[in-house]
Design a protein around this motif. Structure first.
Motif, PDB file in Angstrom:
ATOM      1  N   LEU A 105       0.831  -1.285  -0.043  1.00  0.00           N
ATOM      2  CA  LEU A 105       0.158  -0.162  -0.126  1.00  0.00           C
ATOM      3  C   LEU A 105       1.079   1.295  -0.042  1.00  0.00           C
ATOM      4  O   LEU A 105       1.665   1.348   0.852  1.00  0.00           O
ATOM      5  N   PHE A 106       0.749   2.126  -1.047  1.00  0.00           N
ATOM      6  CA  PHE A 106       1.655   3.359  -0.927  1.00  0.00           C
ATOM      7  C   PHE A 106       0.656   4.409  -0.535  1.00  0.00           C
ATOM      8  O   PHE A 106      -0.704   4.581  -1.186  1.00  0.00           O
ATOM      9  N   LEU A 107       1.196   5.402   0.281  1.00  0.00           N
ATOM     10  CA  LEU A 107       0.447   6.455   0.634  1.00  0.00           C
ATOM     11  C   LEU A 107       1.048   7.848  -0.022  1.00  0.00           C
ATOM     12  O   LEU A 107       2.399   8.016   0.284  1.00  0.00           O
ATOM     13  N   SER A 108       0.482   8.722  -0.585  1.00  0.00           N
ATOM     14  CA  SER A 108       1.155   9.806  -1.208  1.00  0.00           C
ATOM     15  C   SER A 108       0.083  11.000  -1.434  1.00  0.00           C
ATOM     16  O   SER A 108      -1.207  10.673  -1.671  1.00  0.00           O
ATOM     17  N   GLY A 162      -4.527   8.288  -1.629  1.00  0.00           N
ATOM     18  CA  GLY A 162      -4.342   9.889  -1.773  1.00  0.00           C
ATOM     19  C   GLY A 162      -4.380  10.291  -0.208  1.00  0.00           C
ATOM     20  O   GLY A 162      -5.529  10.281   0.121  1.00  0.00           O
ATOM     21  N   VAL A 163      -3.446  10.982   0.348  1.00  0.00           N
ATOM     22  CA  VAL A 163      -3.464  11.658   1.450  1.00  0.00           C
ATOM     23  C   VAL A 163      -3.664  13.221   1.143  1.00  0.00           C
ATOM     24  O   VAL A 163      -2.953  13.792   0.692  1.00  0.00           O
ATOM     25  N   ARG A 164      -4.819  13.710   1.497  1.00  0.00           N
ATOM     26  CA  ARG A 164      -5.344  15.150   1.264  1.00  0.00           C
ATOM     27  C   ARG A 164      -4.948  15.817   2.578  1.00  0.00           C
ATOM     28  O   ARG A 164      -5.889  15.689   3.621  1.00  0.00           O
ATOM     29  N   ALA A 190      -8.537   5.921  -3.801  1.00  0.00           N
ATOM     30  CA  ALA A 190      -9.249   6.102  -2.551  1.00  0.00           C
ATOM     31  C   ALA A 190      -8.389   7.484  -1.874  1.00  0.00           C
ATOM     32  O   ALA A 190      -7.132   7.638  -1.905  1.00  0.00           O
ATOM     33  N   GLU A 191      -8.982   7.987  -0.884  1.00  0.00           N
ATOM     34  CA  GLU A 191      -8.425   9.127  -0.261  1.00  0.00           C
ATOM     35  C   GLU A 191      -8.550   9.095   1.020  1.00  0.00           C
ATOM     36  O   GLU A 191      -9.500   8.371   1.743  1.00  0.00           O
ATOM     37  N   ALA A 192      -7.718   9.837   1.916  1.00  0.00           N
ATOM     38  CA  ALA A 192      -7.631  10.005   3.334  1.00  0.00           C
ATOM     39  C   ALA A 192      -7.310  11.295   3.711  1.00  0.00           C
ATOM     40  O   ALA A 192      -6.245  11.680   3.158  1.00  0.00           O
ATOM     41  N   GLY A 193      -8.098  11.849   4.814  1.00  0.00           N
ATOM     42  CA  GLY A 193      -7.512  13.203   5.247  1.00  0.00           C
ATOM     43  C   GLY A 193      -6.379  13.118   6.241  1.00  0.00           C
ATOM     44  O   GLY A 193      -5.329  13.940   6.134  1.00  0.00           O
TER      45      GLY A 193
END
Length: 237
Positions: free
Chosen positions: A184-187, A205-207, A222-225
């Motif tokens: 899993l890549f978080l960017s 995607g980290v917003r 997929a997104e995450a705050g």
């Protein structure tokens, strides 16, 4: 959505840490010290390799320290992902962290999440455009202690490749020995998420408000705050 994975791979700038810290603190710190580093420590192996790399990138085999300094400062100002610059920045930042002149920034949700995932058996890796030396120094001198024991491996554009190329993610998967669909890549950058997904990885995607790419179209990823919004479940063999 739960992500059953064996490992999480972390981007730094805009994801674990504020871009503003890099732009407003780290780059000026390096800019002020590049000239002295080149003039006084050119014989040190890492500095010498960076000088040689800068001459190659410039296409000027006889370029002296002053010419190389001008080029490095120009690359720094344009945020060019040049390996010689990243190497020298890494040297300077590592020393600044070690002396306590710099304290790395992490968003408040990051370290607790990393410790939780690590405790659950999820391996953690870092993949950043900053050099591996800079990454190690960053995680080694956090305000919450040395985080390097949480990290199983370090990747940058020198040892893995450009972050927007699927081949770089294939290289990392092969090196870790983990199937792509268990990574899993978080960017914060859509182009990096696209490249990871094209290599068969999971990607989120980290917003974060205030970050340069906060409003970027993540093209269906997929997104995450925050990291609290990323539901990671250990799925190791």
């Amino acid at each position: 959505m739960s992500h059953v994975v064996e490992a999480v791979v972390l981007d730094i700038e805009g994801t674990t840490s504020a871009t503003g810290f890099v732009v407003d603190v780290l780059r000026p710190y390096a800019r002020e010290r590049l000239g002295t580093l080149l003039a006084e420590r050119a014989d040190e192996p890492r500095v010498a390799r960076a000088l040689a790399g800068a001459r190659t990138e410039l296409g000027e085999p006889d370029a002296g320290p002053a010419r190389i300094e001008r080029a490095l400062v120009a690359w720094l100002d344009e945020d060019r992902k040049a390996t010689p610059l990243k190497t020298l920045q890494g040297v300077l930042w590592a020393e600044g962290f070690a002396r306590g002149e710099l304290v790395p920034h992490f968003y408040g949700d990051v370290v607790p999440a990393l410790r939780c995932w690590h405790a659950a058996g999820v391996r953690l890796y870092v993949y950043s455009s900053g050099s591996v030396d800079a990454q190690r120094a960053w995680f080694g001198h956090s305000a919450e202690g040395d985080l390097r024991t949480l990290v199983s491996g370090w990747y940058d554009t020198a040892n893995a490749g450009p972050k927007r190329e699927p081949g770089s993610y294939r290289t990392i998967a092969a090196d870790t020995g983990i199937p792509p669909d268990r990574l899993l890549f978080l960017s914060d950058h859509a182009g990096e998420l696209d490249a990871a997904a094209a290599a068969g990885w999971r990607a989120v995607g980290v917003r974060r408000p205030g970050e340069p790419h906060h409003g970027q179209d993540l093209r269906g990823h997929a997104e995450a705050g925050t990291f609290d919004d990323v539901d990671v479940v250990g799925g190791g063999a």
